[in-house]
Design an enzyme around this catalytic site. Structure first.
Site, PDB file in Angstrom:
ATOM      1  N   CYS A 172       0.848  -1.187   0.000  1.00 18.58           N
ATOM      2  CA  CYS A 172       0.000   0.000   0.000  1.00 18.58           C
ATOM      3  C   CYS A 172       0.889   1.244   0.000  1.00 18.58           C
ATOM      4  O   CYS A 172       1.984   1.233   0.559  1.00 18.58           O
ATOM      5  CB  CYS A 172      -0.949   0.093   1.188  1.00 18.58           C
TER       6      CYS A 172
ATOM      7  N   ARG B 117       3.308  -0.096  -5.182  1.00 16.56           N
ATOM      8  CA  ARG B 117       3.105  -0.725  -3.872  1.00 16.56           C
ATOM      9  C   ARG B 117       1.765  -1.466  -3.780  1.00 16.56           C
ATOM     10  O   ARG B 117       1.464  -2.066  -2.748  1.00 16.56           O
ATOM     11  CB  ARG B 117       3.166   0.337  -2.771  1.00 16.56           C
TER      12      ARG B 117
ATOM     13  N   TRP C  17      -3.020  -2.482  -1.599  1.00 11.56           N
ATOM     14  CA  TRP C  17      -2.784  -3.903  -1.874  1.00 11.56           C
ATOM     15  C   TRP C  17      -3.540  -4.637  -0.777  1.00 11.56           C
ATOM     16  O   TRP C  17      -3.189  -4.559   0.396  1.00 11.56           O
ATOM     17  CB  TRP C  17      -1.285  -4.215  -1.821  1.00 11.56           C
TER      18      TRP C  17
ATOM     19  N   ASN D 208      -1.079   1.746   5.836  1.00  8.88           N
ATOM     20  CA  ASN D 208      -0.270   0.704   5.198  1.00  8.88           C
ATOM     21  C   ASN D 208       0.201  -0.210   6.316  1.00  8.88           C
ATOM     22  O   ASN D 208       0.776   0.264   7.289  1.00  8.88           O
ATOM     23  CB  ASN D 208       0.921   1.381   4.488  1.00  8.88           C
ATOM     24  N   GLY D 209      -0.059  -1.522   6.202  1.00 11.15           N
ATOM     25  CA  GLY D 209       0.390  -2.445   7.239  1.00 11.15           C
ATOM     26  C   GLY D 209      -0.732  -3.359   7.677  1.00 11.15           C
ATOM     27  O   GLY D 209      -1.776  -3.454   7.004  1.00 11.15           O
TER      28      GLY D 209
ATOM     29  N   GLU E 117      15.284 -17.491 -12.020  1.00 13.28           N
ATOM     30  CA  GLU E 117      14.841 -16.117 -12.260  1.00 13.28           C
ATOM     31  C   GLU E 117      14.035 -16.036 -13.564  1.00 13.28           C
ATOM     32  O   GLU E 117      13.033 -15.324 -13.639  1.00 13.28           O
ATOM     33  CB  GLU E 117      16.066 -15.183 -12.287  1.00 13.28           C
TER      34      GLU E 117
ATOM     35  N   LYS F  14      10.247 -14.705 -13.708  1.00  9.83           N
ATOM     36  CA  LYS F  14       9.822 -13.602 -14.575  1.00  9.83           C
ATOM     37  C   LYS F  14       8.612 -14.017 -15.396  1.00  9.83           C
ATOM     38  O   LYS F  14       7.643 -13.281 -15.516  1.00  9.83           O
ATOM     39  CB  LYS F  14      10.951 -13.189 -15.539  1.00  9.83           C
TER      40      LYS F  14
ATOM     41  N   GLU G 119       5.375 -14.468 -13.180  1.00 10.77           N
ATOM     42  CA  GLU G 119       4.781 -13.281 -12.565  1.00 10.77           C
ATOM     43  C   GLU G 119       4.115 -12.347 -13.566  1.00 10.77           C
ATOM     44  O   GLU G 119       3.131 -11.708 -13.233  1.00 10.77           O
ATOM     45  CB  GLU G 119       5.749 -12.550 -11.619  1.00 10.77           C
TER      46      GLU G 119
ATOM     47  N   HIS H 225      15.584 -36.740 -11.904  1.00  6.67           N
ATOM     48  CA  HIS H 225      15.062 -37.069 -10.573  1.00  6.67           C
ATOM     49  C   HIS H 225      13.631 -36.564 -10.410  1.00  6.67           C
ATOM     50  O   HIS H 225      13.175 -36.349  -9.289  1.00  6.67           O
ATOM     51  CB  HIS H 225      15.970 -36.481  -9.493  1.00  6.67           C
TER      52      HIS H 225
ATOM     53  N   LYS I  31       5.180  -4.291  -5.805  1.00  8.53           N
ATOM     54  CA  LYS I  31       6.636  -4.219  -5.920  1.00  8.53           C
ATOM     55  C   LYS I  31       7.322  -4.275  -4.567  1.00  8.53           C
ATOM     56  O   LYS I  31       8.358  -4.887  -4.407  1.00  8.53           O
ATOM     57  CB  LYS I  31       7.024  -2.947  -6.658  1.00  8.53           C
TER      58      LYS I  31
HETATM   59  C1  G6P Z   1       8.419  -8.378  -4.640  1.00  7.26           C
HETATM   60  C2  G6P Z   1       8.739  -7.883  -6.032  1.00  7.26           C
HETATM   61  C3  G6P Z   1       9.960  -8.591  -6.574  1.00  7.26           C
HETATM   62  C4  G6P Z   1      11.120  -8.438  -5.609  1.00  7.26           C
HETATM   63  C5  G6P Z   1      10.761  -8.885  -4.204  1.00  7.26           C
HETATM   64  C6  G6P Z   1      11.827  -8.492  -3.196  1.00  7.26           C
HETATM   65  O1  G6P Z   1       7.997  -9.701  -4.708  1.00  7.26           O
HETATM   66  O2  G6P Z   1       7.637  -8.087  -6.904  1.00  7.26           O
HETATM   67  O3  G6P Z   1      10.306  -8.054  -7.833  1.00  7.26           O
HETATM   68  O4  G6P Z   1      12.200  -9.185  -6.081  1.00  7.26           O
HETATM   69  O5  G6P Z   1       9.556  -8.260  -3.781  1.00  7.26           O
HETATM   70  O6  G6P Z   1      11.873  -7.095  -3.107  1.00  7.26           O
HETATM   71  P1  G6P Z   1      13.147  -6.259  -2.689  1.00  7.26           P
HETATM   72  O7  G6P Z   1      12.698  -4.828  -2.778  1.00  7.26           O
HETATM   73  O8  G6P Z   1      13.499  -6.664  -1.298  1.00  7.26           O
HETATM   74  O9  G6P Z   1      14.227  -6.591  -3.645  1.00  7.26           O
END
Ligand code: G6P
Length: 605
Positions: free
Chosen positions: A2, A27, A74, A99-100, A478, A482, A485, A501, A600
């Protein structure tokens, strides 16, 4: 999660609030809303659409006033519906954005119900609003102070009261809140970026702090209720403005900014940048025996990639821990440990808590690698290095990842040198490899048309398997992250040696298998793994360095990267993974910069 923006402006605050929300949408974007005090009334508009739609509604409703609060959500408590969108009101008097998570909201809700309060939302925030209302005796600061004492959990809030028209109160406990001041007025927000258009000087609130903004006066009060001075910092200029320019999406823009982001980070590491890094003295690194890397999501994969570098160049053991796991288990302390939180935002709740957990266990050598100066993790750590990725807007992290890798690589070299594991000359040779990296990245990014052809072939897939080995195994992870997500295709990353395995059972003609195949010592092993896939009709998509002599064939497509880039090869192969996910998502028409259910900056557990 948020985002909060609020304040008391010299003129109509609505444009500043909306601009702040636009910058905070990363956020969370389940709903958004804004409220102002206007002619003795608290007026608000809320929407389940995006901030641009909110701006239209605010215009249509002629929202106009110097004092206001705004929020982008969020969802944690309650579905994304209008009644749950902030600002949340208590009657017509008190308005709150939050927020929280309030952990004792159920007990508080019951107590408030017993006193006659009714609830129109499912949010924990409404509990805060009514609690403040209950304590209000003509001074909104006192009411927030008294209500805050009853709250358990994490929060950052901004509150205004109809009867005190030029006043906004903020409070933080566990979630970020920063004050921004400038010619236009005094503001509060979840980060400095939200206020970069309207404030020049900033103060980060500390845990338990409240702030009272009344007209032009700004007073911070600590958890004991005492007025306190907090350090003021000048705005760190955003390296890039959050404008799309010629790109369709921020993610695409950020993918293509990587050569510049990496060059800036390298310049800083080599002492040619502007940053005053708070790095350890060389002597502090000489007796490091173990590196503990903490992170979540993409940052965890950066840490995982770097483990091999720490072992190889520094001769120390290294472990990358998922922060949310590490913080809740017993672990054995080892002498000579350097704790390295890795985070784009510096605010991720689990990584911050893991850092504090390590500190509480006695670890005092902590070095945060982060993209945001002044963030909670940077402030919590003894040392820090700020990557120079610039503002990253797309929820799926790209340039933060590659700049983290650069910083971690340099740290491994530095520790190796101080411990005498590698010579000064070897350290200098390795560091020089970073200099040519931006050009090598540009060469890979030029492969975009070939990647788009792969995307066309993959767009209808339901599952995709990613394989890699060694330092490229985290790149497979990764790549899969990607893709899932932003395109919502199920994808899994595996170390190629584990294929037989389990995951080999999934391989059919309908299963695309993406392989990151650098020309390193493990290539011939990887080739055997690829044959195992081909023999079962699996469709291979291989990223191979030109010097591998791997060629396209029946059931195997190949994109050739310019050449093997040695130990830094993960930074090149990942670019293809990012572009591939991006183009598949484009073809599937998803909301690339704001994928469903994600945010994010994850500031709740
Ligand atoms: C969220 C974001 C990711 C990020 C992760 C960790 O899940 O969508 O892209 O890698 O948080 O965030 P940070 O700010 O700690 O790298």
């Amino acid at each position: 999660m948020c985002g909060i923006v609020a304040g008391v402006a010299r003129q109509n605050i609505v444009p500043a609030l909306l601009e702040g929300l636009r910058r905070l949408e990363y956020r969370g974007y389940d709903s958004c809303g804004v409220a102002v005090l206007q002619r003795g009334e608290a007026r608000r508009v809320r929407t389940l659409a995006r901030v641009c739609a909110l701006a239209e509604d605010a215009r249509a409703e002629a929202l106009d006033g110097p004092t206001g609060i705004a929020h982008t959500r969020w969802a944690t408590h309650g579905m994304p519906v209008i009644d749950n969108a902030h600002p949340i009101f208590s009657g017509e008097q008190i308005a709150v954005v939050h927020n929280g998570i309030i952990e004792n909201h159920e007990q508080l809700r019951q107590a408030l119900r017993n006193k006659g309060y009714t609830f129109s939302s499912q949010t924990d925030t409404e509990v805060i609003a009514h609690l403040i209302h209950e304590h209000y005796r003509g001074d909104i600061l006192a009411a927030v102070q008294n209500a805050a004492r009853l709250l358990q959990g994490a929060y950052a809030i901004a509150v205004m009261c109809r009867d005190e028209p030029e006043r906004v109160i903020g409070a933080r406990q566990g979630s970020p809140l920063v004050i921004g001041m400038g010619a236009q007025g005094a503001f509060l927000a979840s980060d400095t970026f939200a206020l970069s258009g309207c404030a020049e000087r900033f103060v980060y609130l500390e845990e338990g702090d409240l702030v009272d903004i009344e007209g032009r006066r700004v007073q911070v009060i600590d958890r004991e209720g005492q007025p306190v001075e907090r350090r003021e910092i000048a705005m760190q200029r955003a390296a890039w403005d959050a404008e799309l320019g010629a790109y369709r999406h921020f993610m695409q823009k950020e993918i293509f900014e990587q050569p510049v982001a990496v060059a800036r980070t390298v310049a800083t590491l080599l002492g040619r940048g502007e940053q005053q890094a708070a790095m350890p003295e060389p002597a502090e690194l000489a007796d490091i025996e173990h590196v503990l890397l903490l992170g979540c999501g993409t940052s965890h994969y950066a840490a995982l990639t770097a483990c091999g570098w720490f072992e190889h160049f520094a001769g120390v053991t290294a472990r990358a821990e998922i922060a949310s796991e590490y913080r809740y288990r017993d672990h054995v302390r080892r002498g000579g440990t350097l704790v390295v939180p890795v985070s784009q935002s510096g605010e991720t709740a689990d990584t911050l808590a893991a850092l504090r957990y390590a500190q509480a266990a006695g670890e005092d050598r902590t070095l945060t690698i982060c993209n945001v100066a002044g963030s909670a993790m940077v402030r919590q750590s003894r040392w820090s290095f700020i990557t120079e990725a610039g503002v990253e807007v797309g929820v799926a992290s790209t340039k933060a990842f590659t700049t983290q890798l650069v910083a971690l690589f340099a740290l491994a070299i530095q520790i190796g040198r101080q411990r005498g594991h590698i010579s000064d000359a070897e350290a200098a040779t390795q560091m020089r490899k970073l200099d040519a990296l931006p050009d090598a990245m540009r060469d890979v990014l030029a492969r975009e048309p070939e990647v788009m052809a792969w995307a066309e072939a993959l767009r209808k897939s339901e599952h995709v398997l990613y394989l890699g080995r060694g330092t490229h195994y985290p790149i497979a992870l990764e790549g899969a992250l990607k893709l899932k997500e932003i395109s919502y295709i199920h994808a899994e990353g595996y170390p190629a040696g584990e294929l037989k395995h389990g995951p080999l059972a999934l391989v059919t003609r309908a299963m695309p298998v993406i392989v990151t195949a650098p020309n390193d010592a493990l290539l011939h092993k990887l080739k055997s793994n690829m044959e195992e896939v081909r023999a079962r009709g699996g469709q291979l998509y291989v990223l191979a360095d030109l010097d591998t002599e791997l060629m396209g064939a029946q059931g195997m497509r190949v994109i050739h990267l310019p050449r093997w880039y040695g130990v830094l090869s993960p930074l090149l192969h990942v670019l293809v993974m990012q572009m591939l996910a991006y183009h598949v998502a484009c073809l599937r028409g998803t909301d690339i910069d704001k994928p469903r259910n994600l945010a994010k900056s994850v500031t709740v557990e």
